[in-house]
Design an enzyme around this catalytic site. Structure first.
Site, PDB file in Angstrom:
ATOM      1  N   SER A 169       0.742  -1.044  -0.116  1.00 19.79           N
ATOM      2  CA  SER A 169       0.006   0.057   0.041  1.00 19.79           C
ATOM      3  C   SER A 169       0.772   1.358   0.084  1.00 19.79           C
ATOM      4  O   SER A 169       1.601   1.513  -0.841  1.00 19.79           O
ATOM      5  CB  SER A 169      -0.889  -0.015   1.217  1.00 19.79           C
ATOM      6  OG  SER A 169      -2.044   0.732   1.089  1.00 19.79           O
ATOM      7  N   LYS A 221     -19.429  17.954   3.860  1.00 18.96           N
ATOM      8  CA  LYS A 221     -18.497  18.236   4.995  1.00 18.96           C
ATOM      9  C   LYS A 221     -18.249  17.134   5.912  1.00 18.96           C
ATOM     10  O   LYS A 221     -17.042  16.844   6.307  1.00 18.96           O
ATOM     11  CB  LYS A 221     -19.000  19.526   6.011  1.00 18.96           C
ATOM     12  CG  LYS A 221     -17.828  19.864   7.222  1.00 18.96           C
ATOM     13  CD  LYS A 221     -16.674  20.135   6.614  1.00 18.96           C
ATOM     14  CE  LYS A 221     -15.732  20.529   8.068  1.00 18.96           C
ATOM     15  NZ  LYS A 221     -14.265  20.637   7.634  1.00 18.96           N
TER      16      LYS A 221
END
Length: 343
Positions: A169, A221
């Site tokens: 990763s 948000k």
């Protein structure tokens, strides 16, 4: 229902542990704030050629008799005398930097200083070897760590990445910046994917008549929450954000390692070093010890490490962070049965 209760208890224990550790760190920091001095780091440089020679000499003294040692000493003196009068070309240098990555890629604090120091001295014929060990972590943290290695490439200095155990990763995001990647046969390589998850306790709160108010400015948000009621629109936006991040990850690898079939390897899977060579994720099977040993035969090899002296508060903070990382790892394993974090 039993699983939810068990998970809630585990979550409560986790919060309590983290809260206690953070409180201890804050108390120690507050007490020592007035007298605490700024702990500046320093650069440690180890000449590995000398280290290898010392190992060799120790073994010689343990295995050879006096006559053999005497003859060996004479031969070395003759060789040194001959080399002293000869005109030799200056050796190229190989700079070795170690990076051990945690979830937050905390090692980037030292890495940026180490890279800066090396670039102040490195010449075009020199080489930088990064001994990299990381299973990945936060995207922005490993993005910064990768950018530090890109600085070496942009200066035209050869960059070799050596992986002995794992570069997955975010760890592979760093590895792909190398001109060459070597790995041990059973090193874990890949995990080119993005993952994010979180539990949601909204149903438990509702069942116990607990209201939660969440106010935001901006449509997205907050997409998914731990305690609020998640919506399909929020889930879709959350998934889109993950896909966008995955796209950035794939494009980064294509830019620095165009030889790989990105659609074939960017599935989130991992491969051992032997298979990773076939997938063109790495170039050659070799341990870092073997590679550096070979380089030491013809080059000056130095290990560079930026070390910061830590105070009491810093040490307690490291203990707290370690405990938090361990707790998160156990949480991850319980949910997924996996030891690898995705970027």
């Amino acid at each position: 229902m039993e699983y939810i209760a068990e998970f809630a208890l585990f979550f409560a224990k986790t919060i309590t542990l983290i809260g206690g550790l953070l409180a201890a760190v804050l108390v120690v920091t507050a007490v020592g704030q007035k007298t605490r001095k700024l702990h500046k780091g320093h650069l440690e440089v180890t000449k590995l050629n000398e280290h290898f020679q010392q190992l060799k000499e120790s073994l010689q003294h343990a295995l050879l008799d006096k006559e053999a040692l005497k003859k060996l000493s004479k031969d070395e003196k003759k060789k040194a005398k001959k080399e002293k009068g000869a005109v030799t070309e200056p050796k190229s240098r190989v700079f070795v930097i170690d990076f051990h990555g945690d979830i937050k890629a905390s090692g980037v604090k030292s890495l940026r200083e180490e890279v800066t120091a090396v670039l102040s001295m490195a010449q075009p014929d020199d080489e930088v070897v990064i001994r990299l060990e990381s299973a990945g972590g936060m995207v922005h943290s490993y993005g910064l760590a990768s950018s530090q290695l890109c600085r070496i490439r942009s200066k035209g200095i050869r960059l070799t990445i050596a992986v002995d155990k794992v570069a997955a990763s975010g760890g592979y995001m760093m590895a792909c910046t190398g001109d060459r990647i070597i790995s041990a046969p059973f090193a874990v390589i890949g995990s080119i994917g993005v993952m994010a998850q979180l539990p949601n306790f909204n149903k438990i709160l509702k069942k116990n008549d607990v209201d939660l108010e969440l106010h935001t400015a901006g449509e997205f948000k907050r997409t998914l929450t731990v305690f609020g009621e998640n919506t399909d629109k929020g889930r879709e936006k959350f998934k889109q954000d993950i896909e966008d991040t995955h796209g950035l990850f794939k494009n980064f690898i294509k830019d620095y390692r165009g030889k790989v079939d990105i659609e074939k390897v960017a599935t989130g899977e991992v491969w051992y070093g032997q298979k990773a060579v076939e997938m063109k994720l790495v170039d050659e099977l070799m341990t870092s010890d073997e590679y550096i040993g070979l380089k030491a035969e013809n080059a000056d090899v130095v290990q560079v490490a930026y070390v910061v002296k830590k105070g009491v508060a810093d040490k307690l903070g490291m203990v707290a962070h370690g405990a938090i990382d361990t707790t998160l790892l156990k949480w991850w394993e319980r949910l997924n049965g996996s030891r690898f974090f995705s970027s």
